[in-house]
Scaffold this active site. Structure first.
Site, mmCIF file in Angstrom:
data_model
loop_
_atom_site.group_PDB
_atom_site.id
_atom_site.type_symbol
_atom_site.label_atom_id
_atom_site.label_comp_id
_atom_site.label_asym_id
_atom_site.label_seq_id
_atom_site.Cartn_x
_atom_site.Cartn_y
_atom_site.Cartn_z
ATOM 1 N N HIS A 1 -11.094 -5.068 9.514
ATOM 2 C CA HIS A 1 -11.817 -4.870 8.251
ATOM 3 C C HIS A 1 -13.051 -4.001 8.473
ATOM 4 O O HIS A 1 -14.049 -4.152 7.797
ATOM 5 C CB HIS A 1 -12.280 -6.216 7.670
ATOM 6 C CG HIS A 1 -11.168 -7.096 7.206
ATOM 7 N ND1 HIS A 1 -10.361 -7.801 8.068
ATOM 8 C CD2 HIS A 1 -10.731 -7.394 5.957
ATOM 9 C CE1 HIS A 1 -9.484 -8.496 7.365
ATOM 10 N NE2 HIS A 1 -9.674 -8.268 6.087
ATOM 11 N N GLU B 1 0.818 -1.223 0.000
ATOM 12 C CA GLU B 1 0.000 0.000 0.000
ATOM 13 C C GLU B 1 0.844 1.261 0.000
ATOM 14 O O GLU B 1 0.460 2.269 -0.614
ATOM 15 C CB GLU B 1 -0.944 0.012 1.210
ATOM 16 C CG GLU B 1 -2.180 -0.859 1.076
ATOM 17 C CD GLU B 1 -1.942 -2.329 1.371
ATOM 18 O OE1 GLU B 1 -0.782 -2.703 1.642
ATOM 19 O OE2 GLU B 1 -2.908 -3.108 1.340
#
Ligand SMILES: Cc1ncc(C[n+]2csc(CCOP(=O)(O)OP(=O)(O)O)c2C)c(N)n1
Ligand SMILES: [Mg+2]
Length: 676
Positions: A479, A413
């Protein structure tokens, strides 16, 4: 300010390897002139720091000129991309600008390239593909990849130069970027400036003794080589063939240069950690005096003496001139945080007829529209190509637009966001999907310190959309995060948080034409919450402002995202059961925060409720409450009511998650308790 005239030999900023043999005397003299300029000016910067005329610090490039001067002379400044680091002052001088402009940066004068918003070596020249470094070492590798790819996509055979030290070679960004460059076959020259130390720490305390850094190239499927500190012309020859090879093959290469750090880490470094005799060893290895002697042997000692004197005189004249430049003014600082709002894109007024779409489909339609109408747009992220993304938001886009516009990224990322920053600064418009907003913490530096500060410190735009699937839908701590207040605590980031398909469609168009990094929060619970009509909306830019969802006189309720729907049900219930009418606002845009409609509403009702799914402590609601209370002249009729998630990690089991985040019953209870 009129700049002193530079010595004529410095008019040329370019070099070809052939010139070294074709015209050895003049070419060597020219290389020497740049090296001497870099060394002498760098030494003077150190003195000026010690005299208190330069603040902050100075990280010197003394001992690195033998490599950085030939490299930057060889680079094609019209198309190549570079991000110079804290040992590369010589490279800054060669890349361009008058010496006075460089000195303005160090003095932090009004006319500095960063408007004095950054100091020392933290500057570049984005218009000429030199990306300003941020302090976080390794972090500029990703942007170099993106800016080089941007050039390549515009049809230029550019090469990118990414630098890092022996110390920085341990950062994740460096490894992520080398893998990414190799994977994408990007023409990048990675240069490890190995000077044996990271600040005070020798290499044997940084990585396994005997490790040869250049050999790491093989692990990434690229070629690598080592160049020992020595003659600048030999270095130019070696680097010239590396640059040619990278340019013609479009494959990255890793070059380890065994270099020197002659004046310690920075201006304040005492260097008392060096081993006995080490400082003398470094000085004895300095290539500059030897090179000077070899140039004097060719050109004559008198000519080199005269050149030295000319350069010294020029540097002193420039110092005198820049000391007189006014100090910076804070005026305009806040205005420059964001790049100005650009003219709207000439979007096609399509789809003209409404189509019933889920929010995921609405986002997909907006991405398709963006890709079809804006050739500079690029969609990237994990599993977003053939698979269509974890939530199928990018479904079929790969099939329609192909790999150059829509592609999967590796699990990296930070480097991938850095790469997107480079694309954005280069003139492209990337839209990056984080698989889950939670994983954006991996790119924290790139988002909050690199992209978000880019305009403020360099004047260049960084038009970047970061899509963040967020919110709790039964997936536990990693998440489910609502990260808006984490990211928006940092300045320079815009953020939209739509609550229905039409707003999501509008938000993507509005975000994609903005010239700043924009976070697009997409609550996962909204992706498939029924189908609603979506069409081209000429007022799509309204998404930057809140929407009044319901009128009422008793209290004003401010919320956003999935909570808008819950709040609407609560308001309905309170109206029918308690005959209490609440005025409901969907914020839609979290940054820049526009409360101009909401403050008058609170003025009218005298009561304020703020509701969000993110946690309460340091939650976004705290900012909303504070601003509204600050803006009001009359006191509220009741204390503001903040309803938010518990101050806990997001728990997994659905019973626990339901207790963690605001529920309809919980919100009704909180409000009715507050009313009575
Ligand atoms: C990611 C990161 N961690 C820590 C620092 C603080 N820091 C600045 S320079 C430096 C040493 C860097 O060593 P190296 O990469 O070998 O470069 P050199 O200074 O030797 O040229 C450190 C630790 C930083 N700038 N970035
Ligand atoms: Mg080092």
């Amino acid at each position: 300010m009129a700049f002193p005239k530079a010595p004529a030999i410095l008019d040329s900023h370019d070099l070809s390897v052939a010139q070294i043999t074709e015209d050895p005397t003049e070419t060597r003299l020219r290389i020497y002139a740049w090296m001497h300029l870099a060394r002498f000016a760098n030494n003077r910067l150190l003195e000026l720091f010690r005299q208190g005329l330069i603040r902050g610090t100075v990280t010197g490039g003394q001992g690195n000129e033998w490599m950085i001067v030939p490299l930057t002379l060889l680079a094609d400044k019209k198309k190549d991309v570079i991000s110079l680091t804290h040992r590369d002052f010589g490279g800054q001088l060669v890349w361009g600008r008058h010496l006075c402009e460089h000195l303005n940066q160090y003095f932090a004068n009004a006319d500095s390239p960063t408007h004095a918003r950054e100091g020392n070596i933290h500057y570049g020249d984005p218009a000429n593909h030199s990306l300003p470094m941020i302090s976080h070492l390794g972090a500029m590798c990703g942007p170099v990849l993106g800016a080089t790819d941007s050039q390549r996509r515009f049809g230029r055979d550019s090469v990118g130069f990414a630098f890092f030290g022996d110390g920085s070679s341990s950062t994740g960004d460096v490894h992520e970027a080398m893998n990414l460059a190799s994977l994408m076959s990007l023409p990048i020259v990675f240069v490890i400036e190995n000077n044996g130390y990271a600040y005070s720490t020798p290499t044997d305390e940084q990585f396994q003794q005997g490790t040869e850094l250049w050999r790491r190239a093989a692990g990434y499927g690229m070629e690598g080589l080592v160049i020992d500190c020595g003659d600048p012309c030999d270095t130019a020859t070696a680097l010239g063939s590396v640059i040619d090879r990278v340019r013609s093959t479009s494959r990255p290469m890793l070059v380890e240069v065994k270099t020197l750090r002659l004046r310690g880490h920075a201006a304040y470094d005492t260097c008392d950690y060096l081993r006995p005799g080490e400082a003398d060893k470094f000085l004895a290895a300095d290539p500059l005096p030897r090179f000077r002697a070899s140039v004097a042997a060719l050109a004559g000692a008198g000519r080199v003496d005269a050149l030295d004197a000319e350069i010294v005189k020029f540097v002193e004249e420039c110092i005198t001139a820049t000391i007189a430049v006014p100090r910076p003014s804070p005026a305009g600082m806040e205005k420059d945080l964001f790049a100005p709002v650009p003219a709207a894109f000439p979007w096609k007024p399509e789809p003209a007829a409404p189509e019933n779409l889920t929010m995921a489909q609405a986002l997909n339609a907006a991405l398709r529209k963006l890709l079809a109408e804006r050739p500079e747009s690029i969609v990237l992220g994990q599993d977003i190509a053939t698979y269509g993304g974890a939530f199928k938001v990018t479904e079929n886009l790969f099939k329609e637009f192909g790999r150059s516009r829509v592609f999967n990224t590796p699990l990296a990322e930070s480097a991938c966001t850095g790469y997107a920053i480079g694309l954005a600064v280069g003139g492209h418009r990337p839209v990056e999907e984080f698989q889950f907003a939670d994983f954006a913490t991996e790119a924290m530096t790139q988002i909050t310190l690199n992209a978000a500060t880019f305009h403020f410190r360099s004047g260049a735009s960084c038009p970047l959309v970061l899509r963040m699937p967020c919110g709790a839908v039964g997936l536990g701590s990693f998440h489910s995060q609502e990260l808006e207040s984490v990211f928006l605590a940092m300045p320079g980031i815009k953020a939209l948080y739509p609550s229905d398909p039409q707003d999501a469609f509008n938000a993507l168009l509005a975000a994609s034409e903005d010239n700043n990094p924009v976070l697009l929060f997409e609550h996962k619970g909204l992706y498939r919450r029924g189908k609603h009509p979506v069409k081209w909306d000429p007022a799509y830019r309204g998404i930057w402002h809140p929407k009044r969802v319901r009128e009422g006189g008793y209290a004003t309720l401010v919320t956003y995202g999935e909570m808008v729907h819950l709040a609407a049900e609560v308001c309905e219930y309170l109206a029918s059961e308690y005959e209490t009418e609440i005025e409901l606002f969907d914020l839609r845009c979290l940054s820049p925060l526009d409360l101009s409609q909401i403050v008058p509403s609170v003025e009218k009702t005298g009561r304020l409720i703020v509701l969000h799914e993110g946690r309460r402590t340091h939650g976004f609601g705290a900012e909303v409450v504070a601003r509204i209370v600050e803006a009001r002249l009359t006191p509220l009729k009741a204390p503001p009511l903040r309803i938010a998630a518990l101050d806990l990690p997001v728990p997994f089991a659905h019973e626990l998650e339901a207790a963690f985040r605001p529920s309809k019953d919980g919100v009704i209870q909180a409000i009715t308790g507050w009313i009575s």
